[in-house]
Design a protein around this motif. Structure first.
Motif, PDB file in Angstrom:
ATOM      1  N   GLN A   1      24.682  32.450  55.821  1.00 19.92           N
ATOM      2  CA  GLN A   1      25.618  32.173  54.514  1.00 19.92           C
ATOM      3  C   GLN A   1      25.007  32.791  53.307  1.00 19.92           C
ATOM      4  O   GLN A   1      25.607  32.764  52.474  1.00 19.92           O
ATOM      5  CB  GLN A   1      25.508  30.727  54.420  1.00 19.92           C
ATOM      6  CG  GLN A   1      26.182  29.880  55.563  1.00 19.92           C
ATOM      7  CD  GLN A   1      26.216  28.284  55.655  1.00 19.92           C
ATOM      8  OE1 GLN A   1      25.274  27.677  56.111  1.00 19.92           O
ATOM      9  NE2 GLN A   1      27.313  27.659  54.814  1.00 19.92           N
TER      10      GLN A   1
ATOM     11  N   HIS B   1      21.119  28.856  63.348  1.00 20.96           N
ATOM     12  CA  HIS B   1      22.252  28.120  62.480  1.00 20.96           C
ATOM     13  C   HIS B   1      23.455  29.024  62.730  1.00 20.96           C
ATOM     14  O   HIS B   1      23.896  29.675  61.745  1.00 20.96           O
ATOM     15  CB  HIS B   1      21.901  27.994  60.948  1.00 20.96           C
ATOM     16  CG  HIS B   1      22.510  27.135  60.175  1.00 20.96           C
ATOM     17  ND1 HIS B   1      21.831  26.369  59.382  1.00 20.96           N
ATOM     18  CD2 HIS B   1      23.770  27.049  60.045  1.00 20.96           C
ATOM     19  CE1 HIS B   1      22.407  25.563  58.757  1.00 20.96           C
ATOM     20  NE2 HIS B   1      23.849  26.093  58.968  1.00 20.96           N
TER      21      HIS B   1
ATOM     22  N   ASN C   1      20.673  23.921  64.465  1.00 18.40           N
ATOM     23  CA  ASN C   1      21.469  23.336  63.480  1.00 18.40           C
ATOM     24  C   ASN C   1      22.741  22.769  63.906  1.00 18.40           C
ATOM     25  O   ASN C   1      23.607  23.447  64.278  1.00 18.40           O
ATOM     26  CB  ASN C   1      21.755  24.232  62.176  1.00 18.40           C
ATOM     27  CG  ASN C   1      22.356  23.285  61.231  1.00 18.40           C
ATOM     28  OD1 ASN C   1      21.784  22.498  60.429  1.00 18.40           O
ATOM     29  ND2 ASN C   1      23.604  23.672  60.973  1.00 18.40           N
ATOM     30  N   GLU C   2      22.777  21.340  64.014  1.00 17.30           N
ATOM     31  CA  GLU C   2      24.271  20.786  64.180  1.00 17.30           C
ATOM     32  C   GLU C   2      24.784  21.232  65.519  1.00 17.30           C
ATOM     33  O   GLU C   2      25.972  21.911  65.353  1.00 17.30           O
ATOM     34  CB  GLU C   2      25.173  20.951  62.995  1.00 17.30           C
ATOM     35  CG  GLU C   2      24.588  20.313  61.666  1.00 17.30           C
ATOM     36  CD  GLU C   2      25.641  20.393  60.599  1.00 17.30           C
ATOM     37  OE1 GLU C   2      26.551  21.033  60.996  1.00 17.30           O
ATOM     38  OE2 GLU C   2      25.612  19.510  59.756  1.00 17.30           O
TER      39      GLU C   2
ATOM     40  N   ASN D   1      26.684  11.982  60.291  1.00 20.94           N
ATOM     41  CA  ASN D   1      27.475  11.048  59.588  1.00 20.94           C
ATOM     42  C   ASN D   1      27.648   9.735  59.909  1.00 20.94           C
ATOM     43  O   ASN D   1      27.215   9.454  61.029  1.00 20.94           O
ATOM     44  CB  ASN D   1      28.762  11.593  58.978  1.00 20.94           C
ATOM     45  CG  ASN D   1      28.496  12.908  58.472  1.00 20.94           C
ATOM     46  OD1 ASN D   1      27.705  12.986  57.579  1.00 20.94           O
ATOM     47  ND2 ASN D   1      29.515  13.826  58.775  1.00 20.94           N
TER      48      ASN D   1
ATOM     49  N   TYR E   1      26.036  13.612  55.293  1.00 23.23           N
ATOM     50  CA  TYR E   1      26.808  14.215  53.993  1.00 23.23           C
ATOM     51  C   TYR E   1      27.777  12.551  53.561  1.00 23.23           C
ATOM     52  O   TYR E   1      28.163  12.706  52.562  1.00 23.23           O
ATOM     53  CB  TYR E   1      27.984  15.408  54.447  1.00 23.23           C
ATOM     54  CG  TYR E   1      27.118  16.531  54.318  1.00 23.23           C
ATOM     55  CD1 TYR E   1      26.604  16.958  55.516  1.00 23.23           C
ATOM     56  CD2 TYR E   1      26.983  17.389  52.996  1.00 23.23           C
ATOM     57  CE1 TYR E   1      25.843  18.259  55.252  1.00 23.23           C
ATOM     58  CE2 TYR E   1      26.529  18.474  53.088  1.00 23.23           C
ATOM     59  CZ  TYR E   1      25.853  18.824  54.168  1.00 23.23           C
ATOM     60  OH  TYR E   1      25.261  20.481  54.190  1.00 23.23           O
TER      61      TYR E   1
ATOM     62  N   GLU F   1      19.612  18.050  55.212  1.00 25.12           N
ATOM     63  CA  GLU F   1      20.968  18.560  54.597  1.00 25.12           C
ATOM     64  C   GLU F   1      21.551  17.548  54.043  1.00 25.12           C
ATOM     65  O   GLU F   1      21.720  16.401  54.534  1.00 25.12           O
ATOM     66  CB  GLU F   1      21.955  19.542  55.360  1.00 25.12           C
ATOM     67  CG  GLU F   1      21.641  20.904  55.531  1.00 25.12           C
ATOM     68  CD  GLU F   1      22.852  21.821  56.239  1.00 25.12           C
ATOM     69  OE1 GLU F   1      24.052  21.427  56.113  1.00 25.12           O
ATOM     70  OE2 GLU F   1      22.425  22.462  57.164  1.00 25.12           O
TER      71      GLU F   1
ATOM     72  N   GLU G   1      30.772  29.727  52.773  1.00 24.98           N
ATOM     73  CA  GLU G   1      31.025  28.405  53.560  1.00 24.98           C
ATOM     74  C   GLU G   1      31.819  28.420  54.802  1.00 24.98           C
ATOM     75  O   GLU G   1      32.896  27.775  55.068  1.00 24.98           O
ATOM     76  CB  GLU G   1      31.745  27.515  52.593  1.00 24.98           C
ATOM     77  CG  GLU G   1      31.993  25.920  52.888  1.00 24.98           C
ATOM     78  CD  GLU G   1      30.988  25.095  53.526  1.00 24.98           C
ATOM     79  OE1 GLU G   1      29.616  25.576  53.452  1.00 24.98           O
ATOM     80  OE2 GLU G   1      31.132  24.172  54.406  1.00 24.98           O
ATOM     81  N   TRP G   2      31.385  29.300  55.617  1.00 29.32           N
ATOM     82  CA  TRP G   2      32.207  29.535  56.909  1.00 29.32           C
ATOM     83  C   TRP G   2      33.561  29.819  56.961  1.00 29.32           C
ATOM     84  O   TRP G   2      33.893  30.483  55.906  1.00 29.32           O
ATOM     85  CB  TRP G   2      31.950  28.027  57.871  1.00 29.32           C
ATOM     86  CG  TRP G   2      30.157  28.066  57.834  1.00 29.32           C
ATOM     87  CD1 TRP G   2      29.699  26.978  57.423  1.00 29.32           C
ATOM     88  CD2 TRP G   2      29.348  28.892  58.563  1.00 29.32           C
ATOM     89  NE1 TRP G   2      28.263  27.080  57.492  1.00 29.32           N
ATOM     90  CE2 TRP G   2      28.004  28.215  58.359  1.00 29.32           C
ATOM     91  CE3 TRP G   2      29.360  29.992  59.163  1.00 29.32           C
ATOM     92  CZ2 TRP G   2      26.877  28.824  58.667  1.00 29.32           C
ATOM     93  CZ3 TRP G   2      28.101  30.713  59.768  1.00 29.32           C
ATOM     94  CH2 TRP G   2      27.021  29.810  59.426  1.00 29.32           C
TER      95      TRP G   2
HETATM   96  C1  PNW Z   1      26.829  21.751  57.366  1.00 28.63           C
HETATM   97  N1  PNW Z   1      31.135  16.988  58.483  1.00 28.63           N
HETATM   98  O1  PNW Z   1      27.909  21.577  58.295  1.00 28.63           O
HETATM   99  C2  PNW Z   1      26.116  23.004  57.916  1.00 28.63           C
HETATM  100  O2  PNW Z   1      24.988  22.969  58.526  1.00 28.63           O
HETATM  101  C3  PNW Z   1      26.203  23.993  56.706  1.00 28.63           C
HETATM  102  O3  PNW Z   1      26.068  25.344  57.294  1.00 28.63           O
HETATM  103  C4  PNW Z   1      27.447  23.942  55.878  1.00 28.63           C
HETATM  104  O4  PNW Z   1      27.617  24.998  54.708  1.00 28.63           O
HETATM  105  C5  PNW Z   1      27.271  22.592  54.959  1.00 28.63           C
HETATM  106  O5  PNW Z   1      27.279  21.655  56.237  1.00 28.63           O
HETATM  107  C6  PNW Z   1      28.477  22.318  54.109  1.00 28.63           C
HETATM  108  O6  PNW Z   1      29.632  21.912  54.967  1.00 28.63           O
HETATM  109  C7  PNW Z   1      28.944  20.386  58.285  1.00 28.63           C
HETATM  110  O7  PNW Z   1      32.228  17.182  59.077  1.00 28.63           O
HETATM  111  C8  PNW Z   1      29.962  20.687  58.960  1.00 28.63           C
HETATM  112  O8  PNW Z   1      30.701  16.198  58.346  1.00 28.63           O
HETATM  113  C9  PNW Z   1      30.794  19.378  59.022  1.00 28.63           C
HETATM  114  C10 PNW Z   1      30.379  18.205  58.512  1.00 28.63           C
HETATM  115  C11 PNW Z   1      28.995  18.257  57.800  1.00 28.63           C
HETATM  116  C12 PNW Z   1      28.424  19.254  57.689  1.00 28.63           C
END
Ligand code: PNW
Length: 492
Positions: free
Chosen positions: A26, A130, A174-175, A237, A319, A387, A437-438
């Motif tokens: 990113q 990641h 990561n995730e 979440n 988040y 994060e 942002e992907w």
């Molecule tokens: C994260 N959701 O992804 C990633 O780790 C980052 O690379 C990304 O840029 C960042 O959050 C912001 O999007 C997520 O659905 C993807 O809650 C989806 C979710 C949360 C975080």
């Protein structure tokens, strides 16, 4: 007189680690610089550019490959205790099946980045993966190949060997849910495979095995001398019930099991293996469709033991929150698929403040709800929030009041959680700066620093939120009335 202790006097401990987070693909750019290999995001954005909202890619991004000194200068401006970043697998191992052929230029880049942080007492926290899988491994099936855990262990050893003398906090993945569900079970992240029937579940099994093998390699061969910690970051979440009915409580539980339990339960639970109720549902639905075995793979006893307890801490990307219903708000899903298996609806109240991202709202008390739940489920676990952050749209400028509102609410919820006795050792804001942002390209921006993507230098400028975060880090207190005098940054 009225000398009640004001709420803002609640303090973060002095040794609490405040940081920011980024990820290699990113921010780095330098997508083919100095021998870096191709990864699945390079391949997807170059061959199928229309899958990205603004048809952009990470070829240059924030150009941190050439800007690392400025990045560390920003960390010093904010007064960060820590910085979370990720290694690009294909920059370090352009030929991932030959882990002895290390790309020295790639290793040098990360050495420079880490040395610059360490020089200024900033604790590096490094993620090994990641989302940027080497394309050559994807060509062999990626996370769906049962050899994946071995490939990952080989890579992890190269990372520990080269950087573990200075990096004491490692995260393997990561995730997992975004990797496995979005990338393999669906089509909203690279490699957009859309293997809806078994993609998520197979990926989940191989991912946690890869994590465990890397963890044990660290514990057996590196930790004795390097003395660091190795964990994993899971997107957690909060999912609560829409109503107080028994059905909605169960729906929320199944949603949690499918969203994070699939990855957390094998590693952190006493029982090990995939979550019980979810496994039962998938087994039952598989039988209904005429299969004699479940679409959800099992762990052998040996595998289960290898994975159980294989983490020194739990990294939480947090988040927002959602309300889950057994009957309402359902959307169409292919059958079979993880979403059809769980068959619940998810709802966001319209009164929650909205960001530039469809999925991201300011949900009250969501850190408290998620972290106290995890703490009760997995007692004695050490947590880091790896994060947490808020998006705005391009052109929204430097005065980002909603982001400030969000960070203050999140950090207040974090104080509530610390006061409830949950052991959280640090907090990384996403993100230090605007980045790729992907699938949304550069249309949703999470930076405390704005990046000018039109300028060749990718100039970074602090937003108002950067000054607010700096003040919180310095004072260890959230002052709801703090206003920076102007937006001129300095290093203390
Ligand atoms: C994260 N959701 O992804 C990633 O780790 C980052 O690379 C990304 O840029 C960042 O959050 C912001 O999007 C997520 O659905 C993807 O809650 C989806 C979710 C949360 C975080």
């Amino acid at each position: 007189g009225c000398y009640a202790k004001p709420r803002q006097e609640r303090r973060f401990p002095d040794d609490f680690l405040f940081g920011t987070a980024t990820a290699a693909h990113q921010i780095e750019g330098g997508y083919n610089a100095d021998g870096k290999g191709e990864n699945i995001w390079d391949r997807m954005t170059h061959t199928r550019p229309h899958v990205i909202k603004d048809m952009s890619n990470g070829d240059i991004a924030a150009n941190s490959y050439y800007n690392y000194k400025r990045d560390v200068e920003m960390m010093r401006e904010l007064g960060l205790d820590a910085y979370r970043f990720s290694f690009s697998w294909s920059r370090i191992l352009p030929n991932p099946l030959a882990p002895y052929e290390v790309n020295q230029a790639g290793v040098d880049f990360y050495n420079n980045y880490i040395n610059e942080m360490v020089k200024y007492n900033i604790t590096p926290m490094a993620t090994l993966y990641h989302w940027d899988l080497p394309q050559k491994l994807q060509d062999l099936g990626g996370f769906l190949n049962p050899l994946f855990p071995e490939w990952f262990e080989d890579y992890a050893r190269v990372v520990f060997e080269n950087f573990g003398d200075r990096v004491k906090l490692f995260l393997t993945f990561n995730e997992p849910s975004e990797i496995c569900y979005e990338g393999y079970g669906w089509s909203t992240k690279a490699p957009i495979l859309n293997v809806t029937d078994v993609g998520t579940y197979l990926c989940a099994k191989h991912l946690v095995l890869g994590h465990a093998k890397a963890y044990h390699a660290y514990v057996n061969d590196f930790k004795p001398t390097q003395q660091g910690q190795c964990g994993i970051t899971i997107s957690t979440n909060w999912f609560g019930p829409l109503t107080d009915s028994e059905e909605d409580h169960f729906a929320a539980e199944i949603k949690r099991q499918s969203n994070w339990g699939l990855y957390a339960e094998p590693i952190f639970s006493e029982e090990g293996g995939f979550p019980k109720e979810l496994s039962d549902i998938v087994a039952e639905k598989s039988l209904e469709m005429g299969y004699k075995q479940s679409r959800m793979p099992e762990f052998t006893d040996e595998e289960r033991k290898l994975v159980q307890g294989s983490s020194d801490f739990f990294g939480v990307n947090h988040y927002t929150a959602y309300l889950v219903s057994a009957t309402e708000h359902k959307t169409f899903n292919p059958v079979p698929s993880l979403f059809a298996d769980i068959d619940v609806g998810v709802y966001t109240p319209p009164e929650w403040l909205s960001s530039a991202s469809r999925w991201l709202q300011l949900a009250p008390d969501s850190i408290y709800n998620a972290l106290t739940f995890l703490h009760n489920k997995y007692p004695n676990t050490i947590f880091y929030i790896t994060e947490n952050g808020w998006s705005t749209t391009p052109g929204a400028g430097l005065i980002d009041e909603d982001r400030i509102t969000y960070y203050r609410a999140a950090l207040n919820s974090l104080l509530d959680t610390l006061e409830a006795g949950v052991n959280i050792k640090g907090y990384m804001a996403w993100s230090l700066m605007d980045n790729f942002e992907w699938m949304e390209g550069y249309t949703e921006l999470f930076g405390l620093y704005e990046v000018d993507f039109q300028s060749e230098a990718r100039t970074r400028t602090p937003r108002k939120s950067a000054f607010i975060y700096k003040e919180i880090i310095k004072s260890r207190v959230i002052d709801p009335n703090y206003e920076p005098e102007n937006l001129t940054m300095w290093i203390d």
